[in-house]
Design a protein around this motif. Structure first.
Motif, PDB file in Angstrom:
ATOM      1  N   ALA A 260       0.824  -1.208   0.000  1.00 56.44           N
ATOM      2  CA  ALA A 260       0.000   0.000   0.000  1.00 56.44           C
ATOM      3  C   ALA A 260       0.860   1.260   0.000  1.00 56.44           C
ATOM      4  O   ALA A 260       0.587   2.216  -0.743  1.00 56.44           O
ATOM      5  CB  ALA A 260      -0.925  -0.007   1.213  1.00 56.44           C
ATOM      6  N   VAL A 261       1.892   1.279   0.824  1.00 52.84           N
ATOM      7  CA  VAL A 261       2.758   2.464   0.903  1.00 52.84           C
ATOM      8  C   VAL A 261       3.405   2.739  -0.457  1.00 52.84           C
ATOM      9  O   VAL A 261       3.446   3.886  -0.925  1.00 52.84           O
ATOM     10  CB  VAL A 261       3.831   2.268   1.990  1.00 52.84           C
ATOM     11  N   ILE A 262       3.893   1.704  -1.108  1.00 48.23           N
ATOM     12  CA  ILE A 262       4.568   1.881  -2.398  1.00 48.23           C
ATOM     13  C   ILE A 262       3.568   2.305  -3.477  1.00 48.23           C
ATOM     14  O   ILE A 262       3.842   3.216  -4.272  1.00 48.23           O
ATOM     15  CB  ILE A 262       5.295   0.587  -2.803  1.00 48.23           C
ATOM     16  N   MET A 263       2.405   1.681  -3.507  1.00 48.78           N
ATOM     17  CA  MET A 263       1.399   2.048  -4.511  1.00 48.78           C
ATOM     18  C   MET A 263       1.010   3.512  -4.399  1.00 48.78           C
ATOM     19  O   MET A 263       0.916   4.228  -5.399  1.00 48.78           O
ATOM     20  CB  MET A 263       0.159   1.165  -4.350  1.00 48.78           C
ATOM     21  N   PHE A 264       0.790   3.962  -3.176  1.00 50.62           N
ATOM     22  CA  PHE A 264       0.315   5.331  -3.019  1.00 50.62           C
ATOM     23  C   PHE A 264       1.436   6.363  -3.080  1.00 50.62           C
ATOM     24  O   PHE A 264       1.175   7.538  -3.339  1.00 50.62           O
ATOM     25  CB  PHE A 264      -0.531   5.469  -1.752  1.00 50.62           C
ATOM     26  N   GLU A 265       2.684   5.941  -2.910  1.00 50.69           N
ATOM     27  CA  GLU A 265       3.788   6.844  -3.210  1.00 50.69           C
ATOM     28  C   GLU A 265       3.827   7.110  -4.714  1.00 50.69           C
ATOM     29  O   GLU A 265       4.083   8.238  -5.145  1.00 50.69           O
ATOM     30  CB  GLU A 265       5.121   6.260  -2.728  1.00 50.69           C
ATOM     31  N   ALA A 266       3.548   6.085  -5.515  1.00 54.16           N
ATOM     32  CA  ALA A 266       3.464   6.286  -6.965  1.00 54.16           C
ATOM     33  C   ALA A 266       2.319   7.228  -7.318  1.00 54.16           C
ATOM     34  O   ALA A 266       2.461   8.109  -8.169  1.00 54.16           O
ATOM     35  CB  ALA A 266       3.296   4.939  -7.664  1.00 54.16           C
ATOM     36  N   VAL A 267       1.173   7.055  -6.662  1.00 54.52           N
ATOM     37  CA  VAL A 267       0.034   7.950  -6.879  1.00 54.52           C
ATOM     38  C   VAL A 267       0.427   9.387  -6.551  1.00 54.52           C
ATOM     39  O   VAL A 267       0.126  10.327  -7.298  1.00 54.52           O
ATOM     40  CB  VAL A 267      -1.173   7.520  -6.029  1.00 54.52           C
ATOM     41  N   ARG A 268       1.115   9.563  -5.426  1.00 57.05           N
ATOM     42  CA  ARG A 268       1.533  10.915  -5.002  1.00 57.05           C
ATOM     43  C   ARG A 268       2.469  11.547  -6.022  1.00 57.05           C
ATOM     44  O   ARG A 268       2.297  12.718  -6.404  1.00 57.05           O
ATOM     45  CB  ARG A 268       2.222  10.825  -3.638  1.00 57.05           C
ATOM     46  N   GLN A 269       3.475  10.788  -6.468  1.00 57.13           N
ATOM     47  CA  GLN A 269       4.445  11.342  -7.424  1.00 57.13           C
ATOM     48  C   GLN A 269       3.776  11.716  -8.742  1.00 57.13           C
ATOM     49  O   GLN A 269       4.096  12.772  -9.326  1.00 57.13           O
ATOM     50  CB  GLN A 269       5.561  10.328  -7.668  1.00 57.13           C
ATOM     51  N   ARG A 270       2.860  10.885  -9.203  1.00 54.48           N
ATOM     52  CA  ARG A 270       2.192  11.184 -10.479  1.00 54.48           C
ATOM     53  C   ARG A 270       1.260  12.385 -10.342  1.00 54.48           C
ATOM     54  O   ARG A 270       1.101  13.167 -11.295  1.00 54.48           O
ATOM     55  CB  ARG A 270       1.426   9.962 -10.960  1.00 54.48           C
ATOM     56  N   ALA A 271       0.663  12.549  -9.169  1.00 53.71           N
ATOM     57  CA  ALA A 271      -0.197  13.725  -8.957  1.00 53.71           C
ATOM     58  C   ALA A 271       0.623  15.004  -8.977  1.00 53.71           C
ATOM     59  O   ALA A 271       0.200  16.025  -9.520  1.00 53.71           O
ATOM     60  CB  ALA A 271      -0.931  13.582  -7.626  1.00 53.71           C
ATOM     61  N   LEU A 272       1.812  14.971  -8.394  1.00 59.09           N
ATOM     62  CA  LEU A 272       2.687  16.149  -8.408  1.00 59.09           C
ATOM     63  C   LEU A 272       3.142  16.483  -9.809  1.00 59.09           C
ATOM     64  O   LEU A 272       3.222  17.638 -10.209  1.00 59.09           O
ATOM     65  CB  LEU A 272       3.923  15.888  -7.513  1.00 59.09           C
ATOM     66  N   LYS A 273       3.417  15.453 -10.605  1.00 56.44           N
ATOM     67  CA  LYS A 273       3.852  15.652 -11.992  1.00 56.44           C
ATOM     68  C   LYS A 273       2.761  16.330 -12.815  1.00 56.44           C
ATOM     69  O   LYS A 273       3.028  17.215 -13.614  1.00 56.44           O
ATOM     70  CB  LYS A 273       4.225  14.317 -12.620  1.00 56.44           C
TER      71      LYS A 273
END
Length: 274
Positions: A260-273
């Motif tokens: 879960a932590v890794i999946m949502f870190e990806a979500v966070r990074q893509r949202a910032l992009k």
């Protein structure tokens, strides 16, 4: 006739006894060998039944007792799903929970394959390498759907995705994300790589810190078993390892939490992009 039911609902659903072929089939489907033989699995409770209906999944049939909410009975009958009324005692013997919710459905197993994986901009695929606990696997599937992942893949020795506890733990997400089960890890990772995905594995230590890894592009994350982690022969097929920073008092997160932590870190990074 049970109290609290609209007469038309009771008339539309034939009452069946504990020795009917439908009841015998449900009992069989509690075991994996029969789920594999019949190509069917069980869902339990009004929420899962509602999710199955909304997703357009075909029902073989449904059974309900007097505890079933009228709304879900109406929804089942509106879709012309074969349905049967059973007494409360029989429902208790079929239920996989301590307190049944009055509704069971029998659903055909899904037919997802590798072709259902597509590289589409920033995409995450979750690969389960020997996840043994059905609850953990169900939670991973549920989280992957919530994080917008493209697919979940399980190794041949992972828990059965159609185990009643796994199905229950997905919270209905099983109907909303492709889950490709029973794969050979070597073959599937080579296939994922051929699609252009980077492949990382989660490691409790010795990997690159999660927050320093660029996860904006398409990647697959391999989550290892609860006891042994990612197998060495699988680790060799990955492009790198990711480690989640945790307090020195804690050795590591459990498999579902780490995923879960890794999946949502990806979500966070893509949202910032974006």
């Amino acid at each position: 006739m049970p109290q609290g039911f609209c007469g038309v609902i009771i008339i539309a659903a034939m009452q069946i006894g504990k020795n009917s072929r439908h009841i015998k089939l449900i009992k069989q489907l509690k075991e994996k060998k029969y789920r594999d033989r019949h190509g069917l699995f069980i869902i339990e409770g009004p929420h899962l039944a509602d999710e199955a209906i909304k997703s357009g999944s075909g029902f073989e049939f449904a059974v309900f007792s007097e505890k079933a909410p009228k709304e879900i009975i109406s929804a089942i009958e509106e879709k012309d799903i074969p349905s049967f009324f059973i007494d409360a005692r029989t429902m208790r013997t079929l239920s996989d929970t301590e307190n049944d919710q009055g509704v069971l459905g029998v659903i055909p197993k899904f037919s997802y394959s590798r072709r259902d994986m597509k590289k589409d901009g920033g995409q995450t695929i979750v690969v389960c390498d020997g996840i043994q606990d059905p609850g953990n696997l169900g939670t991973i599937i549920r989280t992957a759907a919530a994080a917008g992942c493209g697919a979940v893949i399980t190794s041949f020795d992972s828990a059965d995705i159609y185990n009643p506890k796994t199905v229950r733990s997905t919270g209905g997400a099983l109907f909303h994300i492709p889950v490709i089960a029973g794969e050979n890890m070597g073959d599937i990772l080579k296939y994922i790589s051929s699609l252009g995905f980077r492949i990382f594995c989660a490691e409790p230590e010795s990997g690159k810190g999660l927050f320093s890894v660029d996860l904006r592009k398409s990647f697959a994350i391999v989550i290892g078993s609860e006891g042994k982690g990612v197998r060495p022969e699988v680790r060799c097929l990955c492009d790198g390892a990711i480690t989640i920073p945790v307090s020195s008092n804690i050795e590591s997160l459990n498999a579902a939490a780490a995923a879960a932590v890794i999946m949502f870190e990806a979500v966070r990074q893509r949202a910032l992009k974006s």
